[in-house]
Scaffold this active site. Sequence first.
Site: not given
Ligand code: SAM
Length: 236
Positions: A77
């Site tokens: 992000s």
């Molecule tokens: N917090 C992260 C960072 O600091 O880099 C950024 C997160 S990224 C915007 C969103 C993440 O959520 C992705 O890696 C994606 O694979 C994960 N994601 C999506 N749906 C999910 C779920 N149901 N459970 C766990 N992770 C999930």
Amino acid sequence: MWILQGEPRKLAVNMREDWLLLAQDMVRRQIQARGLTDSRVLAALATVPRHRFVPLLSLEDAYSDRALPTACGQTISQPYIVAAMTCLLHLPDPLDSPTPCRVLEVGTGSGYQAAILAEMGARVLTIERIADLAAQARATLQDLGYGDRVSIHVGDGSLGYPAGAPFDRILVTAGAPNPPPALLAQLAVGGRMVIPVGSLNDQRLAVLVRHADHWDQHECTPCRFVPLVGAQGWPA
Ligand code: SAM
């Protein structure tokens, strides 16, 4: 100074010296300038080496004012959004609390947000659905010394982590159609949850506070996250 060499461009720099200045500049221009003043959040963003969480090809943009692509089609992000979500969580000062604040993060991604929370004294349990991302984040966090404050699990975080509940704070870093009921149930009474809620292309940060018999919800900053894919999120 960043020195660009060859193709693809490589940053052959003395990171150990330069990144601190870049991080301080990022905090000043992107976060303080937009009105966020929580000194503990600002200090954490100036302390955690963001360049360690971005892919090599994006290294020169590590401290720029935008989200960046990571592996598996996901993103890290924008620094301002990381700061805004962290401010909205209202993490207690560890000096004022006898036990560390227990935070559930859904969407580990690169591990950067988890490192910010750990830097502020929280104990973080973070869930990522993509095993390769979880493994990479685990290695980075371990290497930076956050390994004992962050535990990473692979699975569907839309269902939370019942064995670890209740959590003092829940931070969802992927966009959901609605706050997942499983996460609401795993929030401690008095706890706060921050989650991007809306359509696939357009969300707002929602803040939910749990009371004994109900949850207050208000929505603020517009944002755009990759989808929360799971049983209580969007279909795959
Ligand atoms: N917090 C992260 C960072 O600091 O880099 C950024 C997160 S990224 C915007 C969103 C993440 O959520 C992705 O890696 C994606 O694979 C994960 N994601 C999506 N749906 C999910 C779920 N149901 N459970 C766990 N992770 C999930």
